[in-house]
Scaffold this motif. Structure first.
Motif, PDB file in Angstrom:
ATOM      1  N   SER A  25      43.662  31.916  32.305  1.00  0.00           N
ATOM      2  CA  SER A  25      43.313  33.250  32.767  1.00  0.00           C
ATOM      3  C   SER A  25      42.712  34.095  31.655  1.00  0.00           C
ATOM      4  O   SER A  25      42.225  35.200  31.917  1.00  0.00           O
ATOM      5  CB  SER A  25      44.551  33.964  33.337  1.00  0.00           C
ATOM      6  OG  SER A  25      45.538  34.144  32.337  1.00  0.00           O
ATOM      7  N   TYR A  26      42.752  33.587  30.407  1.00  0.00           N
ATOM      8  CA  TYR A  26      42.090  34.321  29.320  1.00  0.00           C
ATOM      9  C   TYR A  26      40.592  34.061  29.404  1.00  0.00           C
ATOM     10  O   TYR A  26      40.156  33.008  29.872  1.00  0.00           O
ATOM     11  CB  TYR A  26      42.646  33.896  27.963  1.00  0.00           C
ATOM     12  CG  TYR A  26      42.281  34.854  26.850  1.00  0.00           C
ATOM     13  CD1 TYR A  26      42.824  36.123  26.816  1.00  0.00           C
ATOM     14  CD2 TYR A  26      41.384  34.489  25.855  1.00  0.00           C
ATOM     15  CE1 TYR A  26      42.490  37.021  25.810  1.00  0.00           C
ATOM     16  CE2 TYR A  26      41.049  35.369  24.839  1.00  0.00           C
ATOM     17  CZ  TYR A  26      41.598  36.639  24.834  1.00  0.00           C
ATOM     18  OH  TYR A  26      41.260  37.523  23.840  1.00  0.00           O
ATOM     19  N   TYR A  27      39.788  34.988  28.919  1.00  0.00           N
ATOM     20  CA  TYR A  27      38.355  34.955  29.209  1.00  0.00           C
ATOM     21  C   TYR A  27      37.491  34.527  28.036  1.00  0.00           C
ATOM     22  O   TYR A  27      36.272  34.665  28.095  1.00  0.00           O
ATOM     23  CB  TYR A  27      37.900  36.339  29.699  1.00  0.00           C
ATOM     24  CG  TYR A  27      38.563  37.495  29.012  1.00  0.00           C
ATOM     25  CD1 TYR A  27      38.151  37.938  27.765  1.00  0.00           C
ATOM     26  CD2 TYR A  27      39.647  38.126  29.604  1.00  0.00           C
ATOM     27  CE1 TYR A  27      38.779  38.985  27.132  1.00  0.00           C
ATOM     28  CE2 TYR A  27      40.284  39.187  28.981  1.00  0.00           C
ATOM     29  CZ  TYR A  27      39.851  39.614  27.741  1.00  0.00           C
ATOM     30  OH  TYR A  27      40.489  40.653  27.122  1.00  0.00           O
TER      31      TYR A  27
ATOM     32  N   GLY B  40      38.641  31.528  32.381  1.00  0.00           N
ATOM     33  CA  GLY B  40      38.350  32.752  33.108  1.00  0.00           C
ATOM     34  C   GLY B  40      36.989  32.798  33.765  1.00  0.00           C
ATOM     35  O   GLY B  40      36.668  33.782  34.442  1.00  0.00           O
TER      36      GLY B  40
ATOM     37  N   PRO C 249      34.394  39.187  38.015  1.00  0.00           N
ATOM     38  CA  PRO C 249      34.502  40.522  37.414  1.00  0.00           C
ATOM     39  C   PRO C 249      34.237  41.609  38.456  1.00  0.00           C
ATOM     40  O   PRO C 249      33.343  41.493  39.288  1.00  0.00           O
ATOM     41  CB  PRO C 249      33.410  40.512  36.337  1.00  0.00           C
ATOM     42  CG  PRO C 249      33.195  39.064  36.032  1.00  0.00           C
ATOM     43  CD  PRO C 249      33.410  38.338  37.326  1.00  0.00           C
TER      44      PRO C 249
ATOM     45  N   ASP D 267      38.412  40.978  40.393  1.00  0.00           N
ATOM     46  CA  ASP D 267      39.670  40.544  39.778  1.00  0.00           C
ATOM     47  C   ASP D 267      39.988  41.450  38.593  1.00  0.00           C
ATOM     48  O   ASP D 267      39.147  41.667  37.715  1.00  0.00           O
ATOM     49  CB  ASP D 267      39.566  39.096  39.309  1.00  0.00           C
ATOM     50  CG  ASP D 267      39.312  38.137  40.463  1.00  0.00           C
ATOM     51  OD1 ASP D 267      39.869  38.368  41.557  1.00  0.00           O
ATOM     52  OD2 ASP D 267      38.541  37.176  40.277  1.00  0.00           O
TER      53      ASP D 267
ATOM     54  N   LYS E 250      41.059  42.814  35.177  1.00  0.00           N
ATOM     55  CA  LYS E 250      40.992  42.247  33.845  1.00  0.00           C
ATOM     56  C   LYS E 250      41.832  43.099  32.892  1.00  0.00           C
ATOM     57  O   LYS E 250      41.582  44.292  32.745  1.00  0.00           O
ATOM     58  CB  LYS E 250      39.542  42.191  33.366  1.00  0.00           C
ATOM     59  CG  LYS E 250      39.319  41.485  32.050  1.00  0.00           C
ATOM     60  CD  LYS E 250      37.830  41.446  31.721  1.00  0.00           C
ATOM     61  CE  LYS E 250      37.549  40.738  30.423  1.00  0.00           C
ATOM     62  NZ  LYS E 250      36.098  40.721  30.104  1.00  0.00           N
TER      63      LYS E 250
ATOM     64  N   TYR F  73      42.765  37.883  32.714  1.00  0.00           N
ATOM     65  CA  TYR F  73      42.755  38.339  34.096  1.00  0.00           C
ATOM     66  C   TYR F  73      44.165  38.326  34.674  1.00  0.00           C
ATOM     67  O   TYR F  73      45.036  37.573  34.222  1.00  0.00           O
ATOM     68  CB  TYR F  73      41.848  37.441  34.934  1.00  0.00           C
ATOM     69  CG  TYR F  73      40.377  37.710  34.723  1.00  0.00           C
ATOM     70  CD1 TYR F  73      39.729  38.733  35.406  1.00  0.00           C
ATOM     71  CD2 TYR F  73      39.628  36.939  33.835  1.00  0.00           C
ATOM     72  CE1 TYR F  73      38.378  38.980  35.220  1.00  0.00           C
ATOM     73  CE2 TYR F  73      38.276  37.172  33.638  1.00  0.00           C
ATOM     74  CZ  TYR F  73      37.658  38.201  34.329  1.00  0.00           C
ATOM     75  OH  TYR F  73      36.329  38.448  34.137  1.00  0.00           O
TER      76      TYR F  73
ATOM     77  N   ASN G   6      49.221  36.908  30.514  1.00  0.00           N
ATOM     78  CA  ASN G   6      49.366  38.363  30.501  1.00  0.00           C
ATOM     79  C   ASN G   6      50.728  38.892  30.063  1.00  0.00           C
ATOM     80  O   ASN G   6      50.838  40.070  29.706  1.00  0.00           O
ATOM     81  CB  ASN G   6      49.024  38.938  31.874  1.00  0.00           C
ATOM     82  CG  ASN G   6      47.539  39.223  31.988  1.00  0.00           C
ATOM     83  OD1 ASN G   6      46.991  40.008  31.227  1.00  0.00           O
ATOM     84  ND2 ASN G   6      46.878  38.547  32.917  1.00  0.00           N
TER      85      ASN G   6
END
Length: 700
Positions: free
Chosen positions: A285-287, A309, A314, A317, A319, A324, A355
């Motif tokens: 989930s990291y971009y 990600g 964008p 979702d 961020k 995310y 997260n």
């Protein structure tokens, strides 16, 4: 700054003298300089003084914000990630503000020192006022910074850890024994910063007992499998946790292998499964795949389909600074899997939540799942944040069941723990307490195999991340492997005799610590102090009563006395020896002194032969850099081979008694569990009785 001001003032007199010399000495030097040199030296000294002030106050500010001192090795190991981390913690606006503030403070210090260094006549009011001003500066600085000097402390920490890293060697497991013809898919969900003691209600902080069930969805998922409320992590960062989970790597005190994947000298789980026909997928989930160099790392260890990600939308979702939204990530991940892979196609899928991350700020949109509506301290903020992640574990399990029909193996575990205050510490780069190490773990078998397992059970036994690979392959193959904990998962399984209840945790920062957990006995080695501390976890699980059991203990001595048996070989730049038999003609000779270091192997032959082999075992991935032979009554000119690969020749002198050191042109990487050292005789070989008195192998 409250934390800093509470430091011990017993050091105050010495610190006052220290800071007095630091500040007064440059002014004294300046006063003695010829007039022609004063203008240039004034700016140099003013710049040096301003830089010292700015660096010191920056380190103090870091301590005040985080609760712990900055570790320069942490910065040096991850220098490319420093700015992205600061951006994610304080935001772009905060980063711009902090940069501007540092520039302003630096300019103020520069002006201050320039003013103090203006040339003035001796014995005037101006010089008297300047002396008073300098005195006030020294005293006020010492009041805020009563310890001798943050910069010197940082230098000392760097030097001590640098020395430690020279002697502490990473342990690579022998994963060459693993493979499978199973068609069962495997999913691993990696959580972020999962403190098992906190989430499982096993903590008391500031007199308040936090005994609730703070990970209810994790427990709900585990009702279809087996749950371990406590599970050992092997290190203290995401990328270091992934080393242990995916590769079985232990005892890495150096920089993470995500930055140097080419140095991993064993096959990791995704590579093994890919070679056995699995599709290997990594989803995060990291971009940014540059963070921790995870993009290159995941590709190198065998993930053929890796996404950071980029499957997210964008604008639609949410961020956050650390990636995310986890629940949105779950939906997009399974949309991608459905569109790309058939449900019954055998695959290994590794999903990464990101997260639940320091500084653990609860989000209003998840207020309904927060156990604390108005968190009052660090642990309550942490538990609110962790509850958001746990909620998304429930969303993940729904999507997993829908996609797989429950016909896949599922493992859920965090990358590492995060301390929440049991020892007044909320800083992950300090200490090696249980608060730093313990996570949790859940395993759910495929629906078709649930009759084999202890479904719904909650087990108190504590295993570790480095046990996952052998455990998974025993589940897939129904074949017993050392260090597998399948015996705890299944109703009926093989004996646990092949399992060694011993684990290693490395804290590479804060001066460096190595914790070895042998059952309920925990030994922590403080690297710079060479002290060994013991905790009996049966009576002191919260580690309130440390017992010093060794002082002035070298790393080698600590390893010799406490290291797990499975990790004993391959420690450091030292001689590695092997047990077993040496075959020479029809004779078989065993090691003469198996308890000595080094172990000399004595071989006496009665008949000339053309070659002889010596089987030996060195941990997979060890890199041999030198071979030393000591012999008597042996003709020169022999060829040295390892598993048939030529690595050097013996001495070319004609001496009957000789010691020959062969430095390999390139390190030889051990690639099989049992290797064979071979010497082939040349035309001069053979002869009478023959004694090989010593063979030493040195690894890096």
């Amino acid at each position: 700054m409250r934390v800093i001001l509470m430091r011990s003032y017993a050091e105050f007199p010495g610190a006052l003298l220290y800071h007095g010399l630091v500040f007064v000495l440059p002014f004294s030097i300046f006063a003695l300089l010829p007039e022609v040199l004063r203008l240039t030296s004034r700016w140099i000294l003013a710049g040096a003084g301003a830089a010292y002030f700015l660096a010191t106050y920056s380190l103090m500010g870091y301590w005040g914000y985080t609760g712990g001192p900055l570790d320069m090795f942490f910065v040096l190991d991850s220098w490319s990630d420093v700015l992205p981390t600061m951006r994610d913690v304080i935001g772009i606006h905060g980063l711009v503000f902090m940069s501007g503030l540092l520039m302003l403070v630096g300019w103020m210090f520069m002006r201050l020192f320039c003013a103090l260094l203006q040339p003035v006549p001796v014995y005037t009011r101006r010089i008297s006022g300047r002396i008073v001003g300098l005195t006030v500066l020294v005293v006020s600085f010492t009041l805020v910074s009563p310890s001798y000097g943050y910069l010197s402390e940082q230098l000392g920490s760097v030097l001590s850890v640098k020395e430690a890293r020279k002697i502490m060697t990473t342990q690579f497991p022998d994963n060459s024994v693993f493979g499978t013809d199973s068609n069962e898919s495997v999913f691993i969900l990696q959580l972020e910063s999962g403190n098992g003691m906190a989430s499982e209600g096993k903590l008391t902080i500031d007199g308040k007992q936090y005994d609730g069930l703070y990970a209810p969805m994790m427990r709900r998922v585990a009702e279809d499998g087996v749950h371990f409320p406590l599970f050992w992590g092997n290190s203290m960062q995401t990328n270091r946790g992934q080393e242990a989970i995916l590769c079985g790597i232990a005892n890495n005190m150096g920089d993470s292998y995500s930055y140097r994947p080419q140095d991993i000298s064993t096959k990791c789980l995704p590579e093994i499964l890919k070679e056995n026909g699995y599709k290997t997928v990594f989803l995060s989930s990291y971009y940014e795949d540059q963070y921790f160099n995870l993009g290159e790392f995941m590709d190198h260890i065998g993930f053929e389909d890796s996404h950071h990600g980029d499957m997210m939308v964008p604008g639609e979702d949410t961020k956050y600074p650390w990636g995310y939204d986890d629940c949105s990530f779950v939906r997009r991940s399974f949309d991608y899997l459905k569109a790309t892979y058939m449900p019954n196609e055998k695959k290994f899928v590794y999903l990464e939540f990101t997260n639940n991350h320091m500084p653990f700020i609860p989000r209003e949109e998840y207020a309904s799942v927060h156990p604390f509506s108005s968190p009052r301290n660090y642990i309550e903020r942490y538990l609110d944040s962790a509850a958001e992640q746990d909620h998304c574990v429930g969303e993940f399990y729904k999507a997993f069941q829908e996609y797989t029909g429950g016909n896949a193996h599922l493992l859920i575990l965090p990358d590492h723990s995060w301390p929440v205050g049991t020892h007044r510490n909320t800083f992950n780069e300090r200490n090696a307490y249980n608060d730093n190490i313990l996570t949790n773990f859940a395993y759910v078998p495929p629906v078709s195999r649930r009759a084999e397992f202890r479904i719904g059970e909650i087990l108190d036994r504590i295993f570790s991340q480095t046990d996952i690979i052998p455990t998974l392959f025993e589940i897939l193959n129904r074949t017993s492997y050392p260090q597998s904990f399948v015996f705890a998962l299944k109703k009926e399984s093989a004996s646990e005799e092949v399992y060694e209840d011993c684990h290693v945790f490395t804290q590479p920062y804060g001066g460096g610590m190595l914790a070895i957990l042998r059952g309920q006995d925990k030994f922590i080695y403080l690297v710079p102090d060479q002290i060994v501390i013991h905790f009996d976890l049966t009576t002191d699980f919260y580690e309130k009563n440390p017992e010093v059991v060794g002082e002035d203990i070298s790393y080698d001595q600590f390893i010799e006395q406490y290291m797990c048996d499975r990790y004993r070989q391959g420690q450091g730049e030292r001689v590695i020896v092997w047990e077993g038999s040496v075959h020479f003609g029809n004779e078989v000779a065993k090691n003469d002194w198996v308890d000595e270091d080094p172990v000399w192997i004595r071989v006496i032959g009665e008949e000339p032969v053309e070659e002889f082999n010596i089987p030996f075992a060195i941990p997979l991935g060890s890199r041999i850099v030198e071979i030393e032979l000591t012999a008597a009554d042996m003709e020169p000119g022999h060829l040295i081979l390892l598993n048939g690969e030529e690595v050097g020749t013996s001495c070319s002198t004609g001496a009957k008694h000789w010691t020959c050191t062969v430095n390999l042109e390139k390190p030889y990487t051990v690639s099989a569990q049992e290797n064979v050292f071979m010497m082939k005789f040349g035309e001069e070989g053979g002869g009478d009785d023959f004694i090989l008195t010593g063979i030493n192998v040195v690894i890096e």
